[in-house]
Write a protein that holds these residues in place. Structure first.
Motif, PDB file in Angstrom:
ATOM      1  N   UNK A   1       0.766  -1.234   0.000  1.00  0.00           N
ATOM      2  CA  UNK A   1       0.000   0.000   0.000  1.00  0.00           C
ATOM      3  C   UNK A   1       0.800   1.288   0.000  1.00  0.00           C
ATOM      4  N   UNK A   2       2.124   1.207   0.120  1.00  0.00           N
ATOM      5  CA  UNK A   2       2.898   2.436   0.002  1.00  0.00           C
ATOM      6  C   UNK A   2       2.923   2.817  -1.474  1.00  0.00           C
ATOM      7  N   UNK A   3       2.501   4.025  -1.791  1.00  0.00           N
ATOM      8  CA  UNK A   3       2.247   4.336  -3.195  1.00  0.00           C
ATOM      9  C   UNK A   3       3.384   5.094  -3.871  1.00  0.00           C
ATOM     10  N   UNK A   4       4.589   5.020  -3.290  1.00  0.00           N
ATOM     11  CA  UNK A   4       5.683   5.811  -3.855  1.00  0.00           C
ATOM     12  C   UNK A   4       6.065   5.334  -5.257  1.00  0.00           C
ATOM     13  N   UNK A   5       6.092   4.029  -5.453  1.00  0.00           N
ATOM     14  CA  UNK A   5       6.477   3.485  -6.756  1.00  0.00           C
ATOM     15  C   UNK A   5       5.445   2.466  -7.219  1.00  0.00           C
ATOM     16  N   UNK A   6       5.212   2.422  -8.519  1.00  0.00           N
ATOM     17  CA  UNK A   6       4.341   1.374  -9.038  1.00  0.00           C
ATOM     18  C   UNK A   6       5.037   0.025  -8.828  1.00  0.00           C
ATOM     19  N   UNK A   7       4.278  -0.941  -8.334  1.00  0.00           N
ATOM     20  CA  UNK A   7       4.911  -2.204  -7.931  1.00  0.00           C
ATOM     21  C   UNK A   7       5.641  -2.879  -9.095  1.00  0.00           C
ATOM     22  N   UNK A   8       5.078  -2.765 -10.282  1.00  0.00           N
ATOM     23  CA  UNK A   8       5.714  -3.450 -11.403  1.00  0.00           C
ATOM     24  C   UNK A   8       7.096  -2.873 -11.712  1.00  0.00           C
ATOM     25  N   UNK A   9       7.253  -1.575 -11.456  1.00  0.00           N
ATOM     26  CA  UNK A   9       8.560  -0.965 -11.709  1.00  0.00           C
ATOM     27  C   UNK A   9       9.594  -1.518 -10.724  1.00  0.00           C
ATOM     28  N   UNK A  10       9.157  -1.826  -9.518  1.00  0.00           N
ATOM     29  CA  UNK A  10      10.084  -2.371  -8.526  1.00  0.00           C
ATOM     30  C   UNK A  10      10.474  -3.803  -8.921  1.00  0.00           C
ATOM     31  N   UNK A  11       9.491  -4.566  -9.395  1.00  0.00           N
ATOM     32  CA  UNK A  11       9.790  -5.927  -9.855  1.00  0.00           C
ATOM     33  C   UNK A  11      10.823  -5.887 -10.991  1.00  0.00           C
ATOM     34  N   UNK A  12      10.594  -4.958 -11.889  1.00  0.00           N
ATOM     35  CA  UNK A  12      11.490  -4.786 -13.034  1.00  0.00           C
ATOM     36  C   UNK A  12      12.911  -4.446 -12.581  1.00  0.00           C
ATOM     37  N   UNK A  13      12.991  -3.506 -11.634  1.00  0.00           N
ATOM     38  CA  UNK A  13      14.303  -3.082 -11.131  1.00  0.00           C
ATOM     39  C   UNK A  13      15.023  -4.258 -10.492  1.00  0.00           C
ATOM     40  N   UNK A  14      14.262  -5.103  -9.780  1.00  0.00           N
ATOM     41  CA  UNK A  14      14.873  -6.262  -9.140  1.00  0.00           C
ATOM     42  C   UNK A  14      15.391  -7.256 -10.153  1.00  0.00           C
ATOM     43  N   UNK A  15      14.576  -7.491 -11.157  1.00  0.00           N
ATOM     44  CA  UNK A  15      14.928  -8.492 -12.158  1.00  0.00           C
ATOM     45  C   UNK A  15      16.173  -8.075 -12.956  1.00  0.00           C
ATOM     46  N   UNK A  16      16.233  -6.804 -13.305  1.00  0.00           N
ATOM     47  CA  UNK A  16      17.335  -6.349 -14.153  1.00  0.00           C
ATOM     48  C   UNK A  16      18.411  -5.593 -13.391  1.00  0.00           C
ATOM     49  N   UNK A  17      18.290  -5.624 -12.069  1.00  0.00           N
ATOM     50  CA  UNK A  17      19.306  -4.984 -11.223  1.00  0.00           C
ATOM     51  C   UNK A  17      19.539  -3.527 -11.600  1.00  0.00           C
ATOM     52  N   UNK A  18      18.456  -2.800 -11.735  1.00  0.00           N
ATOM     53  CA  UNK A  18      18.559  -1.375 -12.042  1.00  0.00           C
ATOM     54  C   UNK A  18      18.791  -0.615 -10.743  1.00  0.00           C
ATOM     55  N   UNK A  19      19.761   0.278 -10.765  1.00  0.00           N
ATOM     56  CA  UNK A  19      19.999   1.129  -9.600  1.00  0.00           C
ATOM     57  C   UNK A  19      18.934   2.219  -9.606  1.00  0.00           C
ATOM     58  N   UNK A  20      18.096   2.196  -8.590  1.00  0.00           N
ATOM     59  CA  UNK A  20      16.893   3.026  -8.584  1.00  0.00           C
ATOM     60  C   UNK A  20      16.932   3.978  -7.391  1.00  0.00           C
ATOM     61  N   UNK A  21      16.573   5.248  -7.644  1.00  0.00           N
ATOM     62  CA  UNK A  21      16.585   6.216  -6.555  1.00  0.00           C
ATOM     63  C   UNK A  21      15.308   7.044  -6.616  1.00  0.00           C
ATOM     64  N   UNK A  22      14.691   7.273  -5.471  1.00  0.00           N
ATOM     65  CA  UNK A  22      13.493   8.109  -5.392  1.00  0.00           C
ATOM     66  C   UNK A  22      13.884   9.468  -4.829  1.00  0.00           C
ATOM     67  N   UNK A  23      13.514  10.534  -5.510  1.00  0.00           N
ATOM     68  CA  UNK A  23      13.917  11.889  -5.106  1.00  0.00           C
ATOM     69  C   UNK A  23      12.757  12.864  -5.259  1.00  0.00           C
TER      70      UNK A  23
END
Ligand code: ASP
Ligand code: MG
Length: 410
Positions: free
Chosen positions: A207-229
């Motif tokens: 329920x935390x709405x900072x990031x769309x969940x699918x984008x987080x799954x994607x980042x995990x799968x492809x090891x994307x360095x992700x930053x929220x600002x």
């Protein structure tokens, strides 16, 4: 020199002035010698406005046409941002999803990205352009415009970063990072400097709405360095989403998520025999209702009680399905409650640390909060409580686990 993908959400491009601010921020990164790809959302409120228009014509808008309509929101902002960048003297070029060729499946309004053709983008970057890409949209194999589901621009940003092997994907939004919990409920909530990708995935799904969940799954799968600002602050390093193996020491608990969008259903006096869970949940699945938590009690006297939660929007539908099932299986009664909330403790530290659950339950009992359901995973403990105690529960847990203090390590 680094290749950076920056994604700006709807509020960050919500007015001409804000679009100019985004252009200035991009210009700063260019001036440092970086290559920049920018992904934008539609202006704040625009997607909702378009959906409303569609609904005035069709109660359930045709999905293909809805995608044609909704994709215009992002088409407006890419053009305006490219103009603002040119106005600052930069070379810039806008692309719709179809122009990049962000290929998706054909599931209109919730399409999944299959592949991204990065050739054009690479060429433009090499010749010094800032590339501005419309978030949230793609094209299917037949050339139809598709969209990726609400909040889908995050996924576009991360997917582009993965395809381009970008050094970092920066998600600019109206908060300056990921917090231990919602600061509107707990003023002492603290911005996390880092959070692991798995924790972020839990926070997003809870329920935390900072990031769309699918984008987080994607980042995990492809090891994307992700930053929220934050797009409204010049300084600040936001929250970096890390991979667990990168960090030696993790805090015990990273955050508390909550969700008020669920409802609980219970079938009482279910005959305790093989196949009964399938018999109850089968028709629920057939009705396309997603189930979250499930609890079945130990049977006695040959019967048991069976509870589960669904999205609140599906509560009535699920009750109707169960009423039928009840008669079929000879259960005693069906009861439901849509005034519940789920509160969850999230932290990879709990993997290697005993006693978290009992500490959580003690903190809740000290506040006289009754726990109705419990579910756990390796890095999360969720409880269902009465809706009206949700905020109290979140505050009590935030305090019990001292989340206002930095670095209580596992
Ligand atoms: N404009 C779309 C939405 O409002 C996509 C996004 O903003 O990420 O859901
Ligand atoms: Mg968003």
């Amino acid at each position: 020199m680094a290749l950076i993908v920056q994604k700006y959400g709807g509020t960050s491009v919500g007015s001409i002035e804000r679009i100019r601010n985004v252009a200035e921020r991009v210009a700063k990164f260019k001036a440092l010698g970086h290559q920049v790809v920018v992904v934008v959302s539609a202006m704040a409120g625009e997607t909702n406005r378009l959906i409303e228009l569609a609904k005035q014509i069709q109660k359930e808008p045709d999905p293909r046409e809805l995608d044609v309509l909704l994709s215009t929101g992002e088409q407006v902002t890419i053009a305006l941002l490219a103009m603002a960048l040119k106005d600052l003297g930069l070379k810039a070029k806008s692309y719709t999803g179809g122009q990049v060729r962000i290929l998706t499946d054909d599931a209109h309004t919730k399409a999944r990205i299959l592949s991204i053709d990065e050739d054009n983008i690479r060429r433009d970057l090499a010749s010094g352009h800032v590339v501005v890409v419309a978030g949230f949209q793609g094209v299917d194999a037949a050339g139809n415009i598709t969209t990726l589901g609400r909040g889908g621009s995050d996924t576009t940003g991360v997917a582009l970063a993965a395809a381009l092997k970008a050094d970092e994907c920066q998600i600019y939004t109206d908060v300056d990072g990921v917090y231990t919990t919602d600061p509107r409920i707990v003023p002492e909530a603290r911005r996390l400097k880092t959070i692991t990708f798995e924790e972020m995935l839990e926070m997003a799904s809870l329920g935390s709405k900072v990031l769309q969940i699918r984008s987080v799954e994607f980042a995990g799968k492809y090891k994307v360095r992700l930053r929220v600002l934050s797009s409204f602050e010049d300084e600040g390093e936001g929250t970096l989403i890390t991979f667990e193996e990168d960090t030696m020491e993790r805090p015990l608990i990273s955050g508390i998520a909550f969700n008020r969008e669920e409802a609980k259903l219970t079938v009482l006096g279910v005959p305790d025999r093989p196949g009964i869970a399938a018999h109850i949940l089968g028709p629920i699945a057939e009705a396309n209702i997603d189930v979250d938590m499930i609890v079945q009690n130990v049977g006695h006297d040959g019967t048991t009680d069976f509870s589960f939660t669904v999205h609140r929007n599906e509560f009535k539908k699920a009750m109707a399905v169960l009423e039928k099932v009840k008669d079929e299986i000879g259960a005693r009664a069906v009861i439901g409650d849509d005034k519940i909330a789920k509160v969850s403790l999230v932290g990879v530290g709990m993997r290697t640390h005993a006693g978290i659950a009992s500490k959580m339950f003690k903190a809740l009992s000290d506040e006289n909060i009754n726990i109705q359901m419990i579910s756990t995973s390796e890095i999360k403990i969720s409880v269902v409580v009465d809706d009206k105690y949700m905020e109290l529960a979140v505050r009590a847990l935030h305090q019990a686990f001292e989340l206002d203090k930095e670095g209580v390590a596992a």
